[in-house]
Design a protein around this motif. Structure first.
Motif, short mmCIF file in Angstrom:
data_model
loop_
_atom_site.label_atom_id
_atom_site.label_comp_id
_atom_site.label_asym_id
_atom_site.label_seq_id
_atom_site.Cartn_x
_atom_site.Cartn_y
_atom_site.Cartn_z
N TYR A 1 0.86 -1.18 0.00
CA TYR A 1 0.00 0.00 0.00
C TYR A 1 0.90 1.23 0.00
CZ TYR A 1 0.76 0.90 5.05
OH TYR A 1 1.30 1.19 6.27
N ALA A 2 0.28 2.39 -0.17
CA ALA A 2 1.06 3.63 -0.15
C ALA A 2 0.48 4.56 0.90
CB ALA A 2 1.01 4.29 -1.53
N LEU A 3 1.36 5.36 1.51
CA LEU A 3 0.87 6.42 2.40
C LEU A 3 1.67 7.68 2.12
CD1 LEU A 3 2.87 7.13 5.06
CD2 LEU A 3 2.13 4.87 5.74
N ARG A 4 1.07 8.79 2.50
CA ARG A 4 1.68 10.10 2.26
C ARG A 4 1.89 10.78 3.59
NH1 ARG A 4 0.13 15.40 -0.97
NH2 ARG A 4 1.18 16.24 0.85
N ALA A 5 3.04 11.37 3.80
CA ALA A 5 3.27 12.10 5.04
C ALA A 5 3.86 13.46 4.71
CB ALA A 5 4.21 11.32 5.96
N ASP A 6 3.46 14.47 5.49
CA ASP A 6 4.02 15.81 5.28
C ASP A 6 5.53 15.78 5.53
OD1 ASP A 6 1.46 16.54 4.83
OD2 ASP A 6 1.14 17.52 6.77
N TRP A 7 5.93 14.97 6.53
CA TRP A 7 7.36 14.80 6.84
C TRP A 7 7.63 13.32 7.08
CZ3 TRP A 7 10.66 19.00 6.79
CH2 TRP A 7 10.05 20.27 6.78
N VAL A 8 8.73 12.85 6.56
CA VAL A 8 9.15 11.47 6.85
C VAL A 8 10.52 11.51 7.52
CG1 VAL A 8 9.97 9.32 5.79
CG2 VAL A 8 7.79 10.32 5.07
N VAL A 9 10.64 10.78 8.61
CA VAL A 9 11.94 10.68 9.28
C VAL A 9 12.46 9.25 9.11
CG1 VAL A 9 13.25 10.98 11.40
CG2 VAL A 9 11.26 12.43 10.96
N ALA A 10 13.63 9.13 8.52
CA ALA A 10 14.26 7.83 8.33
C ALA A 10 15.14 7.55 9.55
CB ALA A 10 15.10 7.83 7.06
N ALA A 11 14.69 6.62 10.37
CA ALA A 11 15.49 6.19 11.53
C ALA A 11 15.68 4.69 11.39
CB ALA A 11 14.77 6.55 12.82
N ASP A 12 16.00 4.29 10.15
CA ASP A 12 16.03 2.86 9.85
C ASP A 12 17.44 2.28 9.84
OD1 ASP A 12 16.43 4.39 7.57
OD2 ASP A 12 15.37 3.04 6.22
N GLY A 13 18.32 2.90 10.62
CA GLY A 13 19.58 2.24 10.95
C GLY A 13 20.69 2.37 9.92
N ALA A 14 21.84 1.77 10.26
CA ALA A 14 23.05 1.92 9.45
C ALA A 14 22.85 1.42 8.03
CB ALA A 14 24.21 1.20 10.11
N ARG A 15 22.00 0.39 7.86
CA ARG A 15 21.73 -0.12 6.50
C ARG A 15 20.43 0.46 5.96
NH1 ARG A 15 24.39 -5.25 8.50
NH2 ARG A 15 22.50 -5.51 9.72
N SER A 16 20.21 1.74 6.22
CA SER A 16 18.96 2.43 5.90
C SER A 16 18.46 2.18 4.48
CB SER A 16 19.17 3.93 6.10
OG SER A 16 18.09 4.67 5.58
N THR A 17 17.25 1.63 4.38
CA THR A 17 16.59 1.46 3.08
C THR A 17 16.25 2.81 2.47
OG1 THR A 17 15.61 -0.61 3.85
CG2 THR A 17 14.56 0.45 1.97
N LEU A 18 15.78 3.73 3.33
CA LEU A 18 15.38 5.04 2.80
C LEU A 18 16.57 5.80 2.22
CD1 LEU A 18 12.81 4.26 4.40
CD2 LEU A 18 12.41 6.70 4.62
N ARG A 19 17.71 5.64 2.86
CA ARG A 19 18.91 6.30 2.35
C ARG A 19 19.26 5.76 0.96
NH1 ARG A 19 22.87 4.77 6.19
NH2 ARG A 19 23.26 3.08 4.73
N ASP A 20 19.13 4.45 0.81
CA ASP A 20 19.39 3.84 -0.50
C ASP A 20 18.36 4.31 -1.52
OD1 ASP A 20 21.56 2.54 0.51
OD2 ASP A 20 20.55 0.60 0.76
N LEU A 21 17.07 4.31 -1.10
CA LEU A 21 16.01 4.73 -2.03
C LEU A 21 16.20 6.19 -2.47
CD1 LEU A 21 12.91 3.06 -0.33
CD2 LEU A 21 13.96 2.40 -2.51
N ALA A 22 16.73 7.01 -1.55
CA ALA A 22 16.96 8.42 -1.88
C ALA A 22 18.27 8.60 -2.65
CB ALA A 22 16.97 9.27 -0.61
N GLY A 23 19.04 7.51 -2.78
CA GLY A 23 20.28 7.57 -3.56
C GLY A 23 21.38 8.40 -2.91
N LEU A 24 21.43 8.40 -1.59
CA LEU A 24 22.42 9.24 -0.90
C LEU A 24 23.69 8.46 -0.58
CD1 LEU A 24 19.97 10.97 1.59
CD2 LEU A 24 20.81 11.84 -0.59
N ASP A 25 24.82 9.10 -0.80
CA ASP A 25 26.11 8.48 -0.48
C ASP A 25 26.33 8.49 1.03
OD1 ASP A 25 26.81 7.94 -3.06
OD2 ASP A 25 27.76 9.90 -3.36
#
Lengths: 75, 535
Positions: free
Chosen positions: B171-195
């Motif tokens: 499913y999908a959800l929308r948030a005004d702000w998203v905080v990625a606190a998903d750890g050293a192997r952060s999925t969100l960091r990868d999805l955002a393409g950040l080094d």
């Protein structure tokens, strides 16, 4: 305030930063080049100390500390 | 690595999964570790509803984050979970450093009385997480969704859309702000393409939770070249439940899989403690990196904790700094969401916590240089410092077995610098976290300064300020309202009668005056809320 002679109290505001400076200066050097760098550094610091009495005390401390059991290099 | 479950939670289907359009939320936090949980609790206490997503449905074994520092405990106290940590945890303040069999030096982390919280508590991370999960379920406003794994993200100017995978499908959800606190192997960091860049350390370390009877006091023991593990370093730390944390340096050549096998682990621990009456509860072999992402704020997507920055374990700076990220962010996000501060206030989170991350990475890197030297020359420097430490103070100060976490002093656009003619002698400068002290509150009961300040913007005045405070600033008058039981409030703040200290909602000092005037306080208050000039 500083007593005459060698001061073995910590004079560095941030000893970790000073240690890091030394380590970084040697990164990538061969062992021989490290020894040369250290030797030049000793001469520079001896001149900065400027007092043969203090230098003699520093040498004595370095010799005496060297007689403590040494840590085996981990590789 | 899969870990045995200690606490099991259930997946529950939510209404969002039946919604044709992505349901809209104000804040989604990804990752229910200590950082995500602390942030959710802080936001909920500030009246902000939060969706908290986690890809697992359990808290696993393995002590992981072990040492919680005084400042973190003060934050956890405000979040309502410090007592649970103190009740369960092992309080310690003494550290000892050995070389071979000889004690080189000992340090006492908190020789000063008059603080509510101890210098450190050792507590397995799972107990902290469990206490936070309990707190989450006791608070209204947090929707904790287990087995909700983020698989996609669309970072838009006005919010973030998350694609989430569940046992019932996506499913999908929308948030005004998203905080990625998903750890050293952060999925969100990868999805955002950040080094995620920094220094890689080759040395491998064995970490184990060992249950045993042993006659050791609750102190941190660190050995360079111990007789039981020649040529390398070792660390022993007490945990609750008769459990001990063992950390042994293995060197860069160690084979992680082989070293995890009982036939390798058990003899190492036997050699360390001198008998075989123990059980190994959890074991892992790790190497580490000191790295961070360049910016912690990317529009409406914010990174916190290990997802944003990673350090070596020496110095207890991982979970501690992550929880401090959460407290820095929570009040800012709450103000922006309620419309009382501009969105640019969030930029100060990036600035303040980036600097804190750099400080932590710096300390962690230096400790690692000392503990795991990389060349013959680095071994010589390390051995020289250890040898000199036996007879000199400067040598002891150079020995580095981990510099334990202290809160950062923020160099921040939210701070108002001291007035040039205010002659402060020490005290607590703008940007520093407010020190605790024993007090008597307005109701006459004995309590602590930080408990009275709580999470509200507060003006602490010494005596009556002689003016009404600006809007939204609560005043605590030392003297009329608050009794400075041992005079430590004035001493620790360096304050004389008439002085005033303006404290942010995260208990860091924003401004201070020896002779406060209402308009100066109002200006400093606007500034700390993000309405001031940006440096």
């Amino acid at each position: 305030m500083t007593p005459p002679g060698l001061d073995t109290a910590c004079r560095l505001a941030d000893p970790d930063a000073a240690y890091r400076l030394l380590v970084e200066a040697h990164r990538g050097l061969s062992d021989e080049d490290s020894a040369r760098l250290n030797t030049r550094l000793v001469l520079i610091l001896a001149n900065q100390v400027g007092d043969p009495g203090v230098l003699r005390e520093a040498l004595a401390l370095a010799r005496q500390a060297g007689s403590a059991p040494s840590v085996h290099p981990s590789r | 690595m899969s870990r045995r479950a200690l606490y099991q939670f259930g997946y529950r289907r939510t209404r969002d999964q039946d919604s044709a359009e992505p349901a809209r939320h104000r804040v989604a936090v990804v990752g229910a570790g200590p950082v995500g949980l602390a942030l959710a609790v802080d936001l909920a206490q500030r009246g902000v509803e939060v969706v908290l997503l986690d890809d697992a449905d359990r808290i696993g074994e393995g002590s992981r984050g072990l040492c919680y520092a005084k400042r973190t405990l003060e934050i956890l106290d405000r979040l309502g979970v410090a007592q649970a940590c103190l009740d369960k945890g092992v309080v310690w303040k003494l550290g000892k450093v050995f070389q071979g069999e000889d004690l080189i030096y000992a340090f006492d982390l908190l020789p000063e009385p008059g603080h509510c919280m101890p210098a450190f508590v050792n507590l397995q991370q799972y107990y902290l997480e469990h206490a936070l999960v309990e707190r989450v379920s006791a608070l209204p406003g947090i929707d904790l969704r287990w087995r909700n794994r983020v698989t996609g993200l669309d970072n838009r100017p006005d919010g973030v859309v998350l694609e989430v995978e569940t046992p019932d499908g996506p499913y999908a959800l929308r948030a005004d702000w998203v905080v990625a606190a998903d750890g050293a192997r952060s999925t969100l960091r990868d999805l955002a393409g950040l080094d995620f860049v920094g220094e890689v350390f080759e040395d491998r370390f064995l970490i184990a939770d060992v249950t045993m009877e042993i006659d050791f006091p609750p102190e941190r023991r660190f050995w360079f070249d111990p007789p039981f593990h020649a040529g390398r370093s070792a660390l022993l730390h007490k945990q609750p439940d008769g459990m001990w944390r063992v950390d042994l340096q293995l060197g860069p050549q160690a084979d992680p899989e082989a070293e995890k096998r009982p036939e390798r682990v058990i003899p190492r621990i036997e050699a360390m403690i001198g008998h075989d009456r123990f059980s190994v509860d959890w074991v892992s072999v790790y190497s580490f990196q000191c790295r961070r992402i360049a910016r912690f704020v990317h529009g409406r997507l914010i990174f916190a904790g290990d997802a944003a920055h990673q350090v070596s374990p020496f110095g207890a700076r991982g979970a501690n700094s992550g929880i401090q990220d959460a407290e820095n962010l929570a009040w800012k996000l709450a103000r922006v969401l309620e419309g009382t501060s501009p969105a640019s206030l969030i930029d100060s989170y990036d600035r303040e916590r980036s600097a804190a991350a750099d400080e932590n990475i710096g300390h962690s890197t230096r400790s690692t240089d000392f503990i795991a030297p990389r060349s013959a020359q680095e071994v010589r420097f390390r051995d020289a410092a250890l040898a000199l430490a036996r007879s000199t103070e400067f040598g002891r100060r150079m020995v580095n077995s981990g510099r334990l976490s202290l809160p950062s002093v923020y160099d921040s656009p939210l701070s108002t610098p001291d007035a040039p003619d205010d002659d402060w002698q020490g005290g607590c400068p703008p940007g520093a976290s407010l020190p605790d002290a024993p007090v008597r509150g307005p109701d006459g009961g004995a309590t602590w300064l930080l408990r009275l300040v709580g999470g509200e913007e507060t003006l602490i005045t010494f005596g009556d300020p002689g003016f009404d405070p600006p809007d939204g600033v609560r005043v605590l008058r030392v003297g009329p309202d608050v009794v400075d039981r041992e005079g430590l409030v004035a001493t620790r703040l360096g304050a004389r009668p008439g002085a005033a200290i303006l404290v942010r909602p995260d208990q860091h000092v924003a401004a201070r005056w020896m002779r406060p005037a209402r308009d100066a306080v109002a200006r400093a208050s606007r500034r700390l809320r993000g309405h001031g000039e940006v440096a």
